[in-house]
Design a protein around this motif. Structure first.
Motif, PDB file in Angstrom:
ATOM      1  N   TYR A 157       0.841  -1.193   0.000  1.00 35.44           N
ATOM      2  CA  TYR A 157       0.000   0.000   0.000  1.00 35.44           C
ATOM      3  C   TYR A 157       0.879   1.247   0.000  1.00 35.44           C
ATOM      4  CZ  TYR A 157      -4.533  -2.238   0.833  1.00 35.44           C
ATOM      5  OH  TYR A 157      -5.694  -2.960   0.698  1.00 35.44           O
ATOM      6  N   ARG A 158       0.393   2.273  -0.674  1.00 33.21           N
ATOM      7  CA  ARG A 158       1.078   3.560  -0.656  1.00 33.21           C
ATOM      8  C   ARG A 158       0.284   4.518   0.211  1.00 33.21           C
ATOM      9  NH1 ARG A 158       2.096   6.509  -6.266  1.00 33.21           N
ATOM     10  NH2 ARG A 158       3.173   4.537  -6.551  1.00 33.21           N
ATOM     11  N   VAL A 159       0.962   5.172   1.137  1.00 28.80           N
ATOM     12  CA  VAL A 159       0.306   6.132   2.020  1.00 28.80           C
ATOM     13  C   VAL A 159       0.984   7.487   1.854  1.00 28.80           C
ATOM     14  CG1 VAL A 159      -0.411   6.662   4.375  1.00 28.80           C
ATOM     15  CG2 VAL A 159      -0.194   4.269   3.653  1.00 28.80           C
ATOM     16  N   GLU A 160       0.179   8.506   1.582  1.00 32.25           N
ATOM     17  CA  GLU A 160       0.672   9.861   1.426  1.00 32.25           C
ATOM     18  C   GLU A 160      -0.095  10.766   2.393  1.00 32.25           C
ATOM     19  OE1 GLU A 160       1.367  10.214  -3.284  1.00 32.25           O
ATOM     20  OE2 GLU A 160      -0.528   9.289  -2.711  1.00 32.25           O
ATOM     21  N   ILE A 161       0.500  11.909   2.718  1.00 33.90           N
ATOM     22  CA  ILE A 161      -0.166  12.901   3.566  1.00 33.90           C
ATOM     23  C   ILE A 161      -0.214  14.211   2.789  1.00 33.90           C
ATOM     24  CG2 ILE A 161      -0.181  14.119   5.778  1.00 33.90           C
ATOM     25  CD1 ILE A 161       1.580  11.848   6.893  1.00 33.90           C
ATOM     26  N   ILE A 162      -1.415  14.640   2.436  1.00 32.65           N
ATOM     27  CA  ILE A 162      -1.581  15.870   1.661  1.00 32.65           C
ATOM     28  C   ILE A 162      -2.657  16.725   2.322  1.00 32.65           C
ATOM     29  CG2 ILE A 162      -2.186  16.852  -0.581  1.00 32.65           C
ATOM     30  CD1 ILE A 162      -1.176  14.337  -1.901  1.00 32.65           C
ATOM     31  N   GLY A 163      -2.305  17.937   2.658  1.00 36.93           N
ATOM     32  CA  GLY A 163      -3.251  18.826   3.311  1.00 36.93           C
ATOM     33  C   GLY A 163      -3.722  18.304   4.657  1.00 36.93           C
ATOM     34  N   GLY A 164      -2.848  17.552   5.336  1.00 37.86           N
ATOM     35  CA  GLY A 164      -3.205  17.008   6.637  1.00 37.86           C
ATOM     36  C   GLY A 164      -4.123  15.812   6.579  1.00 37.86           C
ATOM     37  N   HIS A 165      -4.313  15.224   5.393  1.00 35.19           N
ATOM     38  CA  HIS A 165      -5.163  14.046   5.231  1.00 35.19           C
ATOM     39  C   HIS A 165      -4.340  12.872   4.718  1.00 35.19           C
ATOM     40  CE1 HIS A 165      -8.926  16.276   5.820  1.00 35.19           C
ATOM     41  NE2 HIS A 165      -8.395  17.235   5.056  1.00 35.19           N
ATOM     42  N   LEU A 166      -4.669  11.692   5.205  1.00 39.80           N
ATOM     43  CA  LEU A 166      -4.018  10.479   4.722  1.00 39.80           C
ATOM     44  C   LEU A 166      -4.675  10.017   3.429  1.00 39.80           C
ATOM     45  CD1 LEU A 166      -3.765   8.485   8.065  1.00 39.80           C
ATOM     46  CD2 LEU A 166      -1.828   9.318   6.740  1.00 39.80           C
ATOM     47  N   LEU A 167      -3.871   9.749   2.424  1.00 43.69           N
ATOM     48  CA  LEU A 167      -4.345   9.146   1.178  1.00 43.69           C
ATOM     49  C   LEU A 167      -3.740   7.749   1.098  1.00 43.69           C
ATOM     50  CD1 LEU A 167      -3.863  12.079  -1.363  1.00 43.69           C
ATOM     51  CD2 LEU A 167      -5.816  11.609   0.101  1.00 43.69           C
ATOM     52  N   VAL A 168      -4.578   6.736   1.059  1.00 38.30           N
ATOM     53  CA  VAL A 168      -4.111   5.350   1.080  1.00 38.30           C
ATOM     54  C   VAL A 168      -4.483   4.674  -0.231  1.00 38.30           C
ATOM     55  CG1 VAL A 168      -4.155   3.168   2.343  1.00 38.30           C
ATOM     56  CG2 VAL A 168      -4.495   5.317   3.583  1.00 38.30           C
ATOM     57  N   THR A 169      -3.476   4.177  -0.941  1.00 41.52           N
ATOM     58  CA  THR A 169      -3.682   3.564  -2.246  1.00 41.52           C
ATOM     59  C   THR A 169      -3.261   2.100  -2.211  1.00 41.52           C
ATOM     60  OG1 THR A 169      -3.115   5.687  -3.262  1.00 41.52           O
ATOM     61  CG2 THR A 169      -3.191   3.767  -4.710  1.00 41.52           C
ATOM     62  N   PRO A 170      -4.153   1.170  -2.551  1.00 41.57           N
ATOM     63  CA  PRO A 170      -3.762  -0.242  -2.623  1.00 41.57           C
ATOM     64  C   PRO A 170      -2.730  -0.487  -3.715  1.00 41.57           C
ATOM     65  CG  PRO A 170      -6.154   0.017  -2.614  1.00 41.57           C
ATOM     66  CD  PRO A 170      -5.565   1.374  -2.844  1.00 41.57           C
ATOM     67  N   SER A 171      -2.147  -1.663  -3.708  1.00 44.92           N
ATOM     68  CA  SER A 171      -1.166  -2.018  -4.731  1.00 44.92           C
ATOM     69  C   SER A 171      -1.768  -1.827  -6.121  1.00 44.92           C
ATOM     70  CB  SER A 171      -0.735  -3.475  -4.565  1.00 44.92           C
ATOM     71  OG  SER A 171      -0.138  -3.668  -3.307  1.00 44.92           O
ATOM     72  N   PRO A 172      -1.004  -1.276  -7.068  1.00 48.35           N
ATOM     73  CA  PRO A 172      -1.531  -1.043  -8.415  1.00 48.35           C
ATOM     74  C   PRO A 172      -1.746  -2.337  -9.172  1.00 48.35           C
ATOM     75  CG  PRO A 172       0.804  -0.546  -8.337  1.00 48.35           C
ATOM     76  CD  PRO A 172       0.380  -0.805  -6.930  1.00 48.35           C
ATOM     77  N   ASP A 173      -2.649  -2.285 -10.173  1.00 49.75           N
ATOM     78  CA  ASP A 173      -2.866  -3.462 -11.013  1.00 49.75           C
ATOM     79  C   ASP A 173      -1.783  -3.538 -12.080  1.00 49.75           C
ATOM     80  OD1 ASP A 173      -3.589  -1.469 -12.803  1.00 49.75           O
ATOM     81  OD2 ASP A 173      -5.722  -1.968 -12.797  1.00 49.75           O
TER      82      ASP A 173
END
Length: 206
Positions: A32-48
């Motif tokens: 999983y990829r986790v980013e923090i933008i504008g104080g919010h967590l963005l969580v992205t599953p593994s890409p296809d």
């Protein structure tokens, strides 16, 4: 994938930082990829596989143009420190960066945005983040060129000239067009939109 609302699943009574939560998510969910933008967590599953295939295909014209191994490098999944919050960072799919990027580590495996000549995202389920949230974040970081392979709407977007939280120039391109990126990235790179979009589509069996 969109901004995630994450409860703090920790035993400590002291509040934890978003960076700590991000690290915990990645530890519990490898890939999983986790980013923090504008104080919010963005969580992205593994890409296809099509997402990965599009990225591999995209690296070819950048490398062929000489953008890897000289004054610049073409890399995947490099952290970019953002000015939008004290813990903010993004992890673009593909970047063209100055070759001395190792000298510009800020923290948390994220680097000074001044080293980035181009960032590129290939959309997944989080296409709204790539088309909206990250536009503002990368513009505020003054990244000169932002390219989006929009698999949702079958377009390739090229954004240039960041001003404030937006880009002054935003051009969508359709299949059939050839797009030459700005010389500011360090070399002439022309992208075949149809080829890129085709690579990003799932293969169908007969």
């Amino acid at each position: 994938m969109s901004a995630a609302s994450v409860e703090q699943p920790f035993h400590d009574e002291e509040p934890v930082t978003l960076t700590t939560i991000a690290d915990e998510i990645m530890e519990r969910h490898p890939g999983y990829r986790v980013e923090i933008i504008g104080g919010h967590l963005l969580v992205t599953p593994s890409p296809d596989a099509p997402h990965a295939r599009a990225l591999t295909g995209l690296m070819i014209p950048f490398i062929a143009a000489g953008l890897h191994g000289g004054e610049t490098e073409t890399l995947q999944n490099v952290g970019l420190w953002l000015p939008t919050g004290v813990e903010d960072y993004a992890i673009p799919d593909l970047v063209v960066v100055d070759a001395d990027i190792d000298d510009h580590l800020v923290e948390n495996n994220a680097y000074d945005p001044a080293c980035f000549r181009l960032v590129l995202e290939v959309t997944s389920g989080n296409w709204k983040d790539d088309l909206k949230t990250k536009v503002a974040a990368y513009a505020e970081a003054k990244v000169p060129v932002y390219v989006i392979v929009d698999r949702k709407h079958q377009r390739l977007h090229v954004l240039t000239d960041p001003v404030g939280s937006t880009y002054e120039n935003h051009r969508p391109h359709a299949s059939g067009e050839l797009v030459t990126l700005p010389d500011s990235i360090g070399a002439k790179v022309t992208l075949d939109v149809a080829e890129i979009l085709r690579a990003g589509r799932p293969k169908t069996s007969d």
